[in-house]
Design an enzyme around this catalytic site. Structure first.
Site, short mmCIF file in Angstrom:
data_model
loop_
_atom_site.label_atom_id
_atom_site.label_comp_id
_atom_site.label_asym_id
_atom_site.label_seq_id
_atom_site.Cartn_x
_atom_site.Cartn_y
_atom_site.Cartn_z
CD GLU A 294 -3.01 -0.84 2.33
OE1 GLU A 294 -2.99 0.17 3.06
OE2 GLU A 294 -3.71 -1.84 2.57
CB SER B 146 -10.49 -1.92 8.08
OG SER B 146 -9.70 -3.03 8.38
CG ASP C 27 -6.77 -0.91 1.24
OD1 ASP C 27 -7.08 -1.02 2.45
OD2 ASP C 27 -6.86 -1.85 0.43
CD GLU D 103 -10.13 -2.62 -0.03
OE1 GLU D 103 -9.56 -3.36 0.81
OE2 GLU D 103 -10.68 -1.54 0.29
#
Length: 182
Positions: A11, A31, A41, A54
């Site tokens: 990420e 989350s 994300d 995401e």
């Protein structure tokens, strides 16, 4: 939890790549951290396009998302005014992006992206940023025929440029480009 660390690293990598491509970008809190509602994300915008992403990565196995994950992504994106995208990255490959509606849905209501599908049909980062446009051989061939009624030489020149770029990018072989120009 090596998998979670790897996901976090991926990420952060995506955030850096989007930043390098000219997006204002941020990772959403983990989350369950800041809110009860699932957040995407990554959020990214460049003044023209805004994405709620995401992000998922895999060594090579297909990537699965639950129907609930995708539903939450679409819900958030619609309310935020962003385009929902599923970002996938397989080891030794780049990031590829899909609209949730373009992903394969399993009988159980989950979403799946295979590596072969990502490489063949996914939107790469340059295309997501608006730097390039994916053109199929058929589209390039259709664009390559000048329209005598409108003197479409500009369209023909652009089609040739796109074919040459596709060859340079490695998405089209020289033979395929030659066939399209014939």
């Amino acid at each position: 939890m090596p998998t979670n660390r790897k996901g976090d690293r991926r990420e952060r990598e995506l955030v850096n790549r989007l930043d390098d491509a000219g997006f204002a970008v941020m990772r959403a809190p983990a989350s369950g951290g800041a809110t009860q509602r699932e957040l995407p994300d990554v959020l990214a915008g460049n003044g023209d396009d805004f994405y709620a992403i995401e992000a998922k990565s895999s060594a090579g196995d297909p990537i699965y998302l639950t129907g609930e994950e995708v539903e939450a992504l679409v819900y958030f994106a619609q309310n935020f005014g962003a385009k929902p995208r599923i970002g996938v990255r397989f080891d030794r490959e780049d990031w590829y992006f899909f609209h949730p509606g373009d992903c394969y849905t399993t009988d159980g209501g989950n979403y799946r992206v295979k590596k072969e599908t990502a490489l063949a049909d996914g939107t790469d980062l340059a295309e997501l940023a608006g730097d390039t446009e994916k053109v199929t051989l058929e589209e390039a061939t259709e664009r390559g025929h000048a329209n005598p009624d409108t003197g479409g030489d500009d369209d023909a020149d652009e089609a040739v440029r796109q074919l040459l770029q596709a060859v340079a990018d490695g998405t089209l072989s020289v033979e395929e480009a030659a066939d399209a120009l014939a």
